[in-house]
Design a protein around this motif. Structure first.
Motif, short mmCIF file in Angstrom:
data_model
loop_
_atom_site.label_atom_id
_atom_site.label_comp_id
_atom_site.label_asym_id
_atom_site.label_seq_id
_atom_site.Cartn_x
_atom_site.Cartn_y
_atom_site.Cartn_z
N GLU A 200 44.52 60.30 54.25
CA GLU A 200 45.58 61.09 53.62
C GLU A 200 46.90 60.34 53.65
OE1 GLU A 200 47.51 65.60 53.79
OE2 GLU A 200 46.11 64.91 55.35
N ASN A 201 47.22 59.74 54.79
CA ASN A 201 48.46 58.98 54.92
C ASN A 201 48.17 57.51 54.67
OD1 ASN A 201 51.15 58.48 55.38
ND2 ASN A 201 50.93 58.37 57.60
N SER A 202 47.93 57.17 53.41
CA SER A 202 47.52 55.81 53.05
C SER A 202 48.72 54.86 52.98
CB SER A 202 46.82 55.84 51.69
OG SER A 202 46.61 54.54 51.20
N CYS A 203 48.49 53.61 53.36
CA CYS A 203 49.54 52.58 53.24
C CYS A 203 49.91 52.35 51.78
CB CYS A 203 49.04 51.26 53.85
SG CYS A 203 48.72 51.32 55.61
N HIS A 204 48.98 52.66 50.88
CA HIS A 204 49.23 52.46 49.45
C HIS A 204 50.34 53.38 48.93
CE1 HIS A 204 45.98 49.68 48.38
NE2 HIS A 204 45.21 50.34 49.23
N LEU A 205 50.70 54.40 49.69
CA LEU A 205 51.75 55.31 49.26
C LEU A 205 53.13 54.66 49.28
CD1 LEU A 205 50.66 58.54 51.20
CD2 LEU A 205 50.87 58.36 48.71
N TYR A 206 53.27 53.57 50.02
CA TYR A 206 54.60 53.00 50.27
C TYR A 206 54.94 51.78 49.40
CZ TYR A 206 54.28 56.03 54.34
OH TYR A 206 54.13 57.13 55.16
N GLY A 207 54.02 51.37 48.55
CA GLY A 207 54.29 50.24 47.67
C GLY A 207 54.27 48.89 48.36
N THR A 208 53.73 48.86 49.57
CA THR A 208 53.69 47.63 50.35
C THR A 208 52.29 47.03 50.42
OG1 THR A 208 53.26 48.96 52.33
CG2 THR A 208 55.56 48.38 51.86
N THR A 209 51.33 47.73 49.85
CA THR A 209 49.93 47.42 50.11
C THR A 209 49.16 47.23 48.80
OG1 THR A 209 50.07 48.77 52.10
CG2 THR A 209 47.86 48.24 51.31
N PHE A 210 48.23 46.28 48.81
CA PHE A 210 47.36 46.07 47.66
C PHE A 210 46.00 45.56 48.14
CE2 PHE A 210 50.14 42.40 48.25
CZ PHE A 210 49.25 41.33 48.34
N ASP A 211 45.00 45.72 47.29
CA ASP A 211 43.64 45.27 47.60
C ASP A 211 43.26 44.13 46.66
OD1 ASP A 211 43.58 47.31 49.42
OD2 ASP A 211 42.34 48.65 48.19
N LEU A 212 42.64 43.09 47.22
CA LEU A 212 42.14 41.97 46.43
C LEU A 212 40.62 41.96 46.51
CD1 LEU A 212 44.57 39.03 47.36
CD2 LEU A 212 44.67 40.58 45.40
N CYS A 213 39.99 42.02 45.36
CA CYS A 213 38.54 41.98 45.29
C CYS A 213 38.05 40.60 45.73
CB CYS A 213 38.11 42.27 43.86
SG CYS A 213 36.35 42.13 43.56
N TYR A 214 36.97 40.53 46.53
CA TYR A 214 36.46 39.23 46.96
C TYR A 214 35.11 38.86 46.33
CZ TYR A 214 33.99 42.04 50.57
OH TYR A 214 33.23 42.96 51.24
N ASN A 215 34.54 39.73 45.50
CA ASN A 215 33.26 39.40 44.88
C ASN A 215 33.32 39.30 43.35
OD1 ASN A 215 33.53 42.15 44.28
ND2 ASN A 215 32.11 42.77 45.90
N ARG A 216 34.54 39.35 42.80
CA ARG A 216 34.74 39.13 41.36
C ARG A 216 36.01 38.33 41.14
NH1 ARG A 216 36.23 43.31 38.49
NH2 ARG A 216 36.63 44.74 40.22
N TYR A 217 36.01 37.47 40.11
CA TYR A 217 37.17 36.65 39.79
C TYR A 217 37.23 36.46 38.27
CZ TYR A 217 36.94 35.66 44.76
OH TYR A 217 36.88 35.80 46.13
N ILE A 218 38.41 36.11 37.77
CA ILE A 218 38.61 35.86 36.35
C ILE A 218 38.71 34.36 36.12
CG2 ILE A 218 40.10 36.21 34.34
CD1 ILE A 218 38.72 38.74 35.20
N THR A 219 37.80 33.82 35.30
CA THR A 219 37.83 32.39 35.01
C THR A 219 39.01 32.06 34.09
OG1 THR A 219 35.43 32.29 35.17
CG2 THR A 219 36.52 30.44 34.09
N VAL A 220 39.75 31.03 34.42
CA VAL A 220 40.86 30.57 33.59
C VAL A 220 40.30 29.53 32.61
CG1 VAL A 220 43.12 29.47 33.54
CG2 VAL A 220 42.52 30.99 35.43
#
Length: 269
Positions: A200-220
């Motif tokens: 309920e009290n997620s770090c994502h509420l504060y704009g300081t937090t993000f998640d990076l996927c580690y099993n998918r990537y975008i080819t340039v």
């Protein structure tokens, strides 16, 4: 032929006179050999202490012309290719719990956002991160692409460092994928309605937090270059883990390795 003492003295005197004449006409001949020319006293005495002295500028210029080894090139100028080491284990390298990250979120974050309308009115506190050459933002169902400036800079620096690391290891460029960013209180409530275990009290509420996927990537892709060779996602994950470990060791963020969510969950520090 026997040289008399008087003749020897005459030759010696003539030689000394000749060298003195050469020094008078070409004073630079008598100066000691140096990689940096000496600066006249008149310059060094009148230079302001706040400005770089002429001698320092000359030394810096001379040093810049000398090839040196770096993380990109060997001493002989050839491209340096680094190996992939990954990290010992993901869980032990990235162990930062929600309570640890919450302390940083409370310190550097904004007041929790109520809904998307509230987020739109907080543009002075939040930065839009929806488009960037160094990372890709996934389709967001439970968050919106905003971060506090401090976290936005961290994310961009991670994306750039990932590019650098791929280049130095001889791997085609790929973008990291951001899967979750700022969550409003409404977003958190919707998540909890579907999953009672959601925090309920997620770090994502504060704009300081993000998640990076580690099993998918975008080819340039390079439209004018050769076709990209296939790279396993595991290989890219190993490289990304090295990059993230460095940022964590620099005390720029806290990171939690999330197995079920398939992401690195991180908060700026």
């Amino acid at each position: 032929m026997k040289i008399t003492k008087n003749r020897y003295l005459q030759v010696f005197a003539a030689t000394v006179a000749f060298l003195a004449l050469v020094r008078l006409v070409f004073p630079g001949v008598a100066r000691p050999v140096s990689s940096v020319e000496e600066v006249p006293d008149s310059i060094s005495c009148t230079a302001d202490k706040k400005d770089t002295s002429a001698a320092d500028e000359l030394a810096s210029s001379a040093a810049s012309e000398v090839p040196v080894s770096s993380k990109w090139y060997k001493a002989d100028g050839t491209l340096l290719k680094n190996r992939i080491y990954s990290v010992p284990t993901f869980k032990t390298t990235f162990p930062d719990s929600n309570s640890v990250q919450m302390a940083a979120a409370s310190k550097y974050g904004v007041k929790p956002v109520k809904d998307r309308k509230d987020a739109e009115s907080r543009k002075k506190e939040l930065v839009y991160i929806g488009a960037n050459p160094y990372f890709h933002v996934d389709k967001l169902n439970n968050s919106i692409p905003y971060l506090v400036p401090r976290a936005s800079v961290l994310l961009q620096d991670i994306g750039r460092a990932f590019f650098d690391s791929l280049t130095i290891k001889g791997i085609p460029l790929h973008k990291i994928i951001v899967t979750s960013v700022l969550r409003t209180k409404d977003d958190v409530q919707k998540l909890r309605n579907r999953n009672q275990n959601a925090t309920e009290n997620s770090c994502h509420l504060y704009g300081t937090t993000f998640d990076l996927c580690y099993n998918r990537y975008i080819t340039v892709e390079d439209p004018e270059g050769p076709a990209r060779r296939a790279v396993r996602n595991d290989t890219l994950k190993w490289v990304l883990s090295e990059v993230l470990r460095d940022f964590r060791q620099q005390k720029r963020c806290y990171i939690k390795y999330e197995v079920k969510q398939g992401c690195f969950h991180m908060t700026v520090n």
